[in-house]
Design an enzyme around this catalytic site. Structure first.
Site, mmCIF file in Angstrom:
data_model
loop_
_atom_site.group_PDB
_atom_site.id
_atom_site.type_symbol
_atom_site.label_atom_id
_atom_site.label_comp_id
_atom_site.label_asym_id
_atom_site.label_seq_id
_atom_site.Cartn_x
_atom_site.Cartn_y
_atom_site.Cartn_z
ATOM 1 N N GLU A 82 0.821 -1.322 0.010
ATOM 2 C CA GLU A 82 0.162 -0.332 -0.581
ATOM 3 C C GLU A 82 0.462 1.059 -0.262
ATOM 4 O O GLU A 82 2.171 1.241 0.899
ATOM 5 C CB GLU A 82 -1.226 -0.298 1.453
ATOM 6 C CG GLU A 82 -1.861 1.219 1.333
ATOM 7 C CD GLU A 82 -2.914 1.152 2.244
ATOM 8 O OE1 GLU A 82 -3.368 2.041 2.705
ATOM 9 O OE2 GLU A 82 -2.924 -0.223 3.397
ATOM 10 N N CYS A 83 0.754 2.620 -0.978
ATOM 11 C CA CYS A 83 1.364 3.553 -1.290
ATOM 12 C C CYS A 83 1.039 4.671 -0.261
ATOM 13 O O CYS A 83 1.453 5.463 -0.729
ATOM 14 C CB CYS A 83 2.044 3.232 -2.311
ATOM 15 S SG CYS A 83 0.416 3.771 -3.888
ATOM 16 N N THR A 84 -0.051 4.660 -0.384
ATOM 17 C CA THR A 84 -0.668 5.860 0.145
ATOM 18 C C THR A 84 -0.372 7.291 1.212
ATOM 19 O O THR A 84 -0.524 7.719 0.731
ATOM 20 C CB THR A 84 -2.463 6.011 0.767
ATOM 21 O OG1 THR A 84 -2.579 4.481 1.491
ATOM 22 C CG2 THR A 84 -3.838 5.299 -0.056
ATOM 23 N N HIS A 86 2.903 6.931 1.953
ATOM 24 C CA HIS A 86 3.768 7.329 0.807
ATOM 25 C C HIS A 86 3.765 8.211 0.077
ATOM 26 O O HIS A 86 4.576 9.309 -0.198
ATOM 27 C CB HIS A 86 4.836 6.628 0.630
ATOM 28 C CG HIS A 86 5.073 5.709 1.126
ATOM 29 N ND1 HIS A 86 5.897 5.593 2.334
ATOM 30 C CD2 HIS A 86 4.402 4.054 1.518
ATOM 31 C CE1 HIS A 86 6.237 4.354 3.014
ATOM 32 N NE2 HIS A 86 5.050 3.411 2.939
#
Length: 334
Positions: A82-84, A86
């Site tokens: 999950e990248c949200t 960052h």
């Protein structure tokens, strides 16, 4: 060498999303055998596109990878944590440490699956995360050579500017560079214009209406002042924007996010009209090709699937490079 045959790469896909990365891997000749995601819309979309893979709807930490490893031994462990928390597209909202630590959650899977190859994809800002070095060290402790690459999808013929970090890791110590991947790429640069459906299927409304937000008008008028009247362009909403809130159709589309952020301005009889780009257009911007479908979920869900995805042609080139390395080891490369 006589008697040696090309091996079809298999892969497990953690945080699989709607299968955009998998679509690229399959285009390179690989086969998905296992996929995991915590979002039901994502797993249903993945199943529809890759019906032979075993697809699990669950957070990865709720699954015992050792049990799955008894039946699944993929050549490549493909992960997109999950990248949200960052992403620069978050704006000023504070990051969620639990979200970031889904990256650390891949370590038990690495240990259980013992795949030769590991790919970790995320936004480049992940490198600013305090535990990023810990993640790299943990991967190295499992015997991997870690090739830390920053790749822009636009450089691989995708009609979208999308910079992402790719850790391409090999237990056999292969060194892979961005230049190696670009050398395998033959597609021309593609612009945002190429993704637009110009058929008239999607109806536009006049830009100047009483209900139109003033911020939208300001963005549009900046573009009109720069381009002149009669020139089509795209309004860009949300995210950190240093380009005046608009972009030319002759450049790759700005980064697709999980939000509905692109408005297309066209002209009819000297009057500007506006509509939002639609999921089939964003699907083209991800480079997924005509074989990939988004049959599940609402319009908002489909936009989120695209925004969370990996551009297919980038993953295709990475898998082609992996296959090339294995072919060379077998003496099969031309």
């Amino acid at each position: 060498m006589a008697g040696k045959k090309r091996h079809m790469l298999t892969f497990a896909d953690l945080f699989c999303g709607g299968g955009f990365g998998a679509r690229g891997a399959v285009a390179a000749g690989a086969q998905p055998i296992l996929a995991v995601d915590a979002w039901e819309i994502a797993t249903e979309t993945y199943k529809s596109n890759f019906p032979t893979a075993k697809v699990l709807c669950s957070p990865i930490e709720d699954i015992a990878p050792q049990e799955l490893a008894a039946n699944y031994r993929p050549d490549v462990l493909l992960t997109s944590p999950e990248c949200t928390s960052h992403s620069i597209a978050r704006g000023a909202k504070p990051g969620c440490e639990q979200s970031k630590e889904t990256a650390i959650g891949i370590i038990p899977w690495i240990d259980a699956m013992k795949s030769r190859w590991l790919i970790v994809e995320n936004v480049n800002r992940m490198k600013k995360w305090g535990r990023h070095k810990e993640l790299i060290s943990a991967i190295q402790s499992h015997g991997y050579q870690v090739n830390d690459l920053v790749l822009n999808a636009a450089d691989f013929g995708v009609p979208q500017s999308r910079k992402r970090m790719f850790l391409v890791c090999d237990r056999e110590g292969s060194i892979i560079s961005r230049e190696d991947l670009l050398a395998m790429h033959k597609r021309p640069v593609r612009s945002a214009r190429s993704i637009v459906d110009w058929s008239g299927t999607y109806k536009s409304r006049p830009l100047y209406t009483e209900k139109r937000a003033q911020a939208t008008i300001v963005r549009a008028e900046r573009a009109i002042k720069e381009l002149g009247p009669g020139k089509d362009f795209i309004i860009v909403y949300y995210g950190s924007d240093y380009a005046g809130g608009w972009q030319s159709l002759d450049a790759p589309l700005r980064t697709v996010t999980t939000l509905d952020r692109f408005g297309l301005v066209t002209w009819q009889g000297g009057v500007p009209y506006l509509r939002m780009l639609q999921p089939p257009e964003l699907l083209k911007a991800m480079g997924a090709g005509s074989k990939h479908e988004l049959p599940h979920g609402s319009r908002r869900d489909k936009i989120k699937l695209c925004g969370n995805g990996v551009c297919s042609p980038v993953m295709e080139i990475i898998f082609r490079k992996i296959a090339q390395i294995e072919d060379e080891e077998l003496g099969l490369a031309s």
